[in-house]
Design a protein around this motif. Structure first.
Motif, short mmCIF file in Angstrom:
data_model
loop_
_atom_site.label_atom_id
_atom_site.label_comp_id
_atom_site.label_asym_id
_atom_site.label_seq_id
_atom_site.Cartn_x
_atom_site.Cartn_y
_atom_site.Cartn_z
N GLY A 229 1.32 -6.64 -12.78
CA GLY A 229 2.11 -6.78 -11.56
C GLY A 229 1.71 -5.80 -10.48
N PHE A 230 2.10 -6.10 -9.26
CA PHE A 230 1.80 -5.25 -8.11
C PHE A 230 3.01 -5.25 -7.17
N LYS A 231 3.38 -4.05 -6.71
CA LYS A 231 4.53 -3.93 -5.80
C LYS A 231 4.04 -3.38 -4.46
N PHE A 232 4.40 -4.09 -3.36
CA PHE A 232 4.05 -3.62 -2.02
C PHE A 232 4.83 -2.34 -1.69
N GLU A 233 4.24 -1.52 -0.84
CA GLU A 233 4.86 -0.25 -0.45
C GLU A 233 6.11 -0.45 0.41
N GLN A 234 6.04 -1.39 1.35
CA GLN A 234 7.15 -1.60 2.27
C GLN A 234 8.42 -2.02 1.54
N GLU A 235 9.53 -1.54 2.04
CA GLU A 235 10.83 -2.01 1.54
C GLU A 235 11.40 -3.00 2.55
N VAL A 236 11.61 -4.22 2.12
CA VAL A 236 12.12 -5.25 3.03
C VAL A 236 13.64 -5.30 3.02
N GLY A 237 14.25 -4.86 1.92
CA GLY A 237 15.70 -4.86 1.83
C GLY A 237 16.30 -6.22 2.11
N PHE A 238 17.28 -6.24 3.03
CA PHE A 238 17.93 -7.50 3.40
C PHE A 238 17.52 -7.95 4.81
N GLY A 239 16.43 -7.39 5.31
CA GLY A 239 15.93 -7.78 6.63
C GLY A 239 14.92 -8.90 6.55
N LYS A 240 14.54 -9.43 7.72
CA LYS A 240 13.52 -10.48 7.79
C LYS A 240 12.15 -9.90 7.45
N THR A 242 7.79 -11.44 6.59
CA THR A 242 6.89 -12.59 6.46
C THR A 242 6.02 -12.43 5.23
N LEU A 243 5.73 -13.54 4.60
CA LEU A 243 4.82 -13.60 3.46
C LEU A 243 3.79 -14.69 3.72
N GLU A 244 2.54 -14.39 3.42
CA GLU A 244 1.49 -15.39 3.54
C GLU A 244 0.65 -15.37 2.28
N MET A 252 -7.46 -15.27 -4.23
CA MET A 252 -6.08 -15.42 -3.80
C MET A 252 -5.66 -14.13 -3.09
N VAL A 253 -5.06 -14.28 -1.89
CA VAL A 253 -4.63 -13.13 -1.11
C VAL A 253 -3.15 -13.29 -0.77
N VAL A 254 -2.37 -12.23 -0.96
CA VAL A 254 -0.95 -12.21 -0.60
C VAL A 254 -0.78 -11.16 0.49
N VAL A 255 -0.11 -11.54 1.59
CA VAL A 255 0.02 -10.66 2.75
C VAL A 255 1.51 -10.48 3.07
N TYR A 261 -1.86 -6.01 2.15
CA TYR A 261 -2.59 -7.09 1.50
C TYR A 261 -2.80 -6.78 0.02
N LYS A 262 -2.69 -7.83 -0.79
CA LYS A 262 -3.11 -7.73 -2.19
C LYS A 262 -4.12 -8.86 -2.43
N VAL A 263 -5.33 -8.48 -2.81
CA VAL A 263 -6.42 -9.45 -2.98
C VAL A 263 -6.74 -9.60 -4.47
N TYR A 264 -6.78 -10.84 -4.92
CA TYR A 264 -7.21 -11.16 -6.28
C TYR A 264 -8.51 -11.95 -6.18
N GLU A 265 -9.60 -11.32 -6.56
CA GLU A 265 -10.91 -11.98 -6.53
C GLU A 265 -11.68 -11.50 -7.76
N ASN A 266 -11.58 -12.29 -8.83
CA ASN A 266 -12.13 -11.84 -10.11
C ASN A 266 -12.42 -13.05 -11.00
#
Length: 305
Positions: A229-240, A242-244, A252-255, A261-266
């Protein structure tokens, strides 16, 4: 004396004319102010009602409502387009016209789907409306982007917020692959799960236990394991936020919020190319705790291939 009266009358007349003009200007000014206030008031009233701009023509939805067979209720196009008036969907998928969001509500019920004990109020991509048999591969690629927020979620006995999966990429066997391994359905593991986890965004994917595997062995669920697993640094809490999610051949890239960014290329992503896939988005609730619930808001959601 006559001259004095004449001057007095002239002065009085000028005063009356001036007062009349002042009254007219004041009345006009008040009228203009009232008119502006009324226009602003009408404008504010118009702004209060917003609808989410989400095209549901290529999505089905599964809810915690138990169907006649005892499973989870699924509504596909074109019926899903009438969600705002469909009694089966109203408790679980509805508009928040104040914020302009589509809300997905879920709680633990008996309406579970195959291979899981959890319930969901979640969209499933359908490239051909009403059909689950047309899907895409990593070689064909795809992009899913959403703007969303956790509106409300319950806590466990330790005071921690319950987890919710808010986006997924789910694998699927073709009919030929299903028959090749003797499986009763077309279900394959999810290659991507994106969680709202205590106010942060956590990503999990799949890895091969043995990277030398090929068909048919690679098609079995047992051939794959969860990564750490991987956890992004930012805390989004209950605010708006975006995820891409961007998928291409072997990658596969998650933004998050266009900044992390988290990049999976393997080898695991390259090997995953054997499966078909489809996007999912909504509220896949990750607990069976009594009285638990969650509401997830989607302001925007779009998919392209």
């Amino acid at each position: 004396m006559k001259k004095f009266r004449k001057e007095f009358l002239i002065t009085l007349l000028i005063g009356l004319i001036s007062a009349s003009a002042t009254c007219q200007i004041t009345a006009s000014s008040v009228s203009d102010t009232n008119s502006k206030i009324e226009r602003k008031s009408k404008k504010k009233k118009r702004k209060k009602f917003k609808l989410p701009e989400i095209d549901l023509s290529h999505w089905s939805v599964t809810t915690p409502e138990v169907n006649e067979k005892g499973g989870a209720t699924t509504i596909a196009p074109p019926e899903i387009l009438n969600y705002a008036k469909d009694a089966r969907l109203l408790p679980y998928m509805y508009n928040d016209s104040t914020s302009g969001a589509l809300v997905f509500y879920s709680f633990p019920s008996e309406a579970t789907t195959a291979n899981t004990k959890y319930t969901r109020s979640e969209l499933r991509e359908q490239m051909v409306p009403g059909d689950n048999n047309t899907n895409w591969t990593f070689a064909q690629g795809g992009i899913m982007k959403g703007k969303l927020a956790m509106e409300e979620v319950s806590r466990d006995a330790d005071g921690n917020y319950h987890k919710v999966i808010i986006m997924q990429i789910h694998g699927r066997l073709t009919n030929e692959q299903r028959d090749m391994i003797g499986q009763k359905d077309n279900n394959a593991p999810p290659v991507l799960k994106i969680y709202w986890d205590k106010g942060k965004i956590r990503v999990k994917t799949k890895t091969l236990k043995n990277i030398s595997l090929n068909e048919p062995e690679i098609l079995y669920k047992e051939a794959w394991d969860d990564d750490e697993g991987f956890k992004f640094e930012q805390e989004v809490g209950f605010g708006k936020f975006t995820l891409e999610v961007k998928v291409s051949d072997g990658k596969m890239v998650v933004v998050l919020n266009n900044s992390e960014y988290k990049v999976y290329e393997n080898v695991h992503m390259r090997k995953w190319g054997v499966f078909e896939n489809y996007f999912k988005a909504g509220n896949y609730f990750q607990t069976r705790d009594e009285g638990a619930f969650a509401r997830v808001k989607f302001y925007e959601l779009e998919v392209s291939h």
